[in-house]
Scaffold this active site. Structure first.
Site, short mmCIF file in Angstrom:
data_model
loop_
_atom_site.label_atom_id
_atom_site.label_comp_id
_atom_site.label_asym_id
_atom_site.label_seq_id
_atom_site.Cartn_x
_atom_site.Cartn_y
_atom_site.Cartn_z
N GLU A 136 24.83 172.73 4.26
CA GLU A 136 25.61 172.02 3.22
C GLU A 136 26.24 173.27 2.60
O GLU A 136 25.56 173.66 1.66
CB GLU A 136 24.68 171.32 2.55
N GLU A 180 22.66 164.75 8.55
CA GLU A 180 21.50 164.31 7.64
C GLU A 180 22.04 163.27 6.48
O GLU A 180 23.14 163.25 6.09
CB GLU A 180 21.28 165.64 6.67
C1 IDC Z 1 15.43 168.66 -1.05
C2 IDC Z 1 14.28 168.19 -0.62
C3 IDC Z 1 13.31 168.58 -1.70
C4 IDC Z 1 13.30 169.99 -2.02
C5 IDC Z 1 14.85 170.39 -2.20
C6 IDC Z 1 15.04 171.92 -2.33
O1 IDC Z 1 13.95 166.76 -0.43
O2 IDC Z 1 11.87 168.31 -1.30
O3 IDC Z 1 12.73 170.39 -3.36
O4 IDC Z 1 15.51 170.11 -0.93
O5 IDC Z 1 15.22 172.49 -1.33
C7 IDC Z 1 20.22 167.88 0.64
C8 IDC Z 1 19.70 168.95 1.33
C9 IDC Z 1 18.22 169.14 1.45
C10 IDC Z 1 17.61 168.29 0.20
C11 IDC Z 1 18.05 166.81 0.28
C12 IDC Z 1 17.46 166.18 -0.99
O6 IDC Z 1 20.27 169.38 2.60
O7 IDC Z 1 17.85 170.34 1.53
O8 IDC Z 1 16.32 168.35 0.37
N1 IDC Z 1 19.71 167.07 0.03
O9 IDC Z 1 17.83 166.76 -2.43
N2 IDC Z 1 21.35 167.77 0.54
C13 IDC Z 1 21.52 166.61 -0.17
C14 IDC Z 1 20.18 166.11 -0.69
#
Ligand code: IDC
Length: 456
Positions: free
Chosen positions: A282, A374
């Site tokens: 991302e 994702e």
């Molecule tokens: C989130 C995880 C969470 C973690 C966070 C930090 O769900 O447990 O603490 O990352 O790294 C994304 C990202 C993905 C995120 C997810 C939800 O690709 O890494 O995971 N998210 O926030 N993009 C949008 C949402």
């Protein structure tokens, strides 16, 4: 004496003890026959027959097989006593090769006449046991009904992901959580459940680069990713290798790491059909031009090692095609990455991203090859309640457009996006409905429906 033996044999048969006195018994694990036509001429041929005994030692053997064509006739054989009756050919071991230890071989041969096509004999048996693996070349591996078995090496055709028959397909599957945190969730039992119960086509391997990920142990994370690729391959699932950049959002910050990592995994996995590369999860706080520049430096590294794999490029604004930054897909349409066989990532979180994001995907899908590498059923934080209405609207749209997806996450993280209840990965049950969260139950019900992949 003869009469005594006959009597004994009769008694043994009556008592069900034939095997004890039958002099030629072999273990049921059987035998292998390699049959080769060594030369062929007008109306005649010569064949070699190599027997391998895969059972326990035999002290006398009879090989039988069927000539499949009525025109095929044995003329003369060697290294055994040969005869033919109807279509059945019989070869009885000679004094000097009648004993075959386990894995021992005997080489026989014969000449024959034929009319027509001279097909290979069939139904080889050794002392009545079928010899599987008979004919000279092993049959091609069956597709065994798995996603990779059916679809083979994928490629991009037009705006679609296409299979080996050049037909568009949609891959539906799950993403890991960060493998630096949830490694215990990815084991034989959980991958079996994903392949068999969920009937997942795809396993996305989220390898964070920061937050305790790749940068802390490049060799260790590379090897863990490779082993997860193998576990997916063993179950006929596609593996998406996600270089999970997130913070910082400019993928160029990790350019050197990306080159090192992708050179290694692409070289190691080049011959596999199940690998898809996702080079930047991302991008955020960064222009499309900078992302494109990153992609045009990383893609050639992968291509040099693995020329035919599909590669997915992240987009601006957390892979929202720019929408979360107030832009839209036109910046990509007007200035695409200079490479072939690539797709663009689109991510959404159903409780946060709704109609205007869906409108973007509907529009962009006719111009760009898209893959939802994702998405979540909850808010962009990864937590909160499942938004069933928005999630269903999204999944229906992706199905209609044949856009592949991976859901965040196949894990037992303590957050709404996780598929399993907290603690599930400490146990061995990944299959029963009791271990699923609401999000997990929804995704399992969507992913496990038949794929109906086209095969012609
Ligand atoms: C989130 C995880 C969470 C973690 C966070 C930090 O769900 O447990 O603490 O990352 O790294 C994304 C990202 C993905 C995120 C997810 C939800 O690709 O890494 O995971 N998210 O926030 N993009 C949008 C949402």
């Amino acid at each position: 004496m003869k009469r005594f033996l006959a009597l004994l044999a009769t008694c043994a048969t009556v008592l069900g003890l034939t095997a004890l006195v039958a002099p030629q018994a072999v273990a049921a694990t059987g035998c292998r026959v390699d049959y080769t036509v060594t030369s062929q001429w007008q109306g005649g041929f010569q064949a070699g027959v190599k027997i391998t005994n895969l059972g326990s030692t035999v002290t006398g053997w009879t090989l039988k097989f069927a000539m499949p064509d009525a025109g095929q006739k044995l003329t003369q054989g060697w290294n055994a006593t040969w005869s033919q009756s109807g279509s059945t050919v019989t070869a009885v071991g000679a004094d000097w090769n009648r004993t075959l230890a386990t894995n021992a071989t005997a080489d026989l041969g014969f000449t024959g006449t034929f009319t027509g096509a001279n097909p290979k004999p069939a139904a080889f048996t050794l002392n009545g046991v079928a010899c599987t693996g008979t004919v000279e070349e092993p049959p091609p591996a069956p597709d065994n009904g798995t996603p990779v078995g059916i679809n083979g090496q994928l490629h991009v055709c037009g705006v679609h992901l296409c299979n080996q028959y050049n037909r568009p397909i949609q891959l539906r599957g799950m993403s890991t959580h960060g493998i630096q945190w949830f490694s215990k969730c990815y084991n034989n039992a959980s991958l079996d459940a994903l392949a068999k119960d969920w009937k997942s086509d795809l396993f996305r391997i989220a390898m964070y680069v920061q937050e305790g990920g790749y940068e802390t142990d490049p060799a260790g994370f590379t090897s863990r990713v490779n082993s997860l690729v193998d576990m997916a391959e063993a179950r006929g699932m596609y593996a998406m290798i996600d270089f999970h950049t997130l913070t910082p959002g400019d993928p160029n910050y990790n350019l050197d790491r990306a080159k090192t990592f992708f050179k290694s995994v692409a070289t190691r996995n080049a011959d596999k059909k199940n690998v898809i590369y996702e080079i930047a999860n991302e991008p955020n706080g960064v222009s499309w031009a900078a992302i494109k520049s990153y992609a045009e430096q990383v893609i050639p590294v992968i291509r040099a090692a693995d020329p035919d794999a599909v590669i997915i490029v992240g987009t601006r604004g957390w892979s929202s095609l720019g929408v979360s930054d107030g832009s839209n897909e036109s910046e990509v349409v007007n200035n695409p990455v200079n490479a072939t066989n690539i797709m663009y990532a689109f991510h959404f979180y159903a409780a946060s991203h709704k109609d205007n994001y869906r409108a973007t995907v509907s529009r962009a899908a006719s111009q760009l090859p898209l893959f939802v590498t994702e998405f979540g059923t909850v808010t962009y934080t990864g937590g909160g309640a499942v938004d069933r209405e928005s999630s269903t609207a999204w999944l229906d749209l992706l199905d209609r457009l044949k856009i592949g997806y991976a859901n965040w996450t196949y894990s037992d993280a303590n957050e709404g996006s996780a598929s399993f209840k907290p603690g599930t990965c400490n146990g061995t049950d990944y299959s029963s409905s009791g271990v699923l969260t609401e999000s997990g139950a929804l995704l399992k019900s969507r992913i496990s429906t038949p794929d109906n992949f086209p095969t012609s």
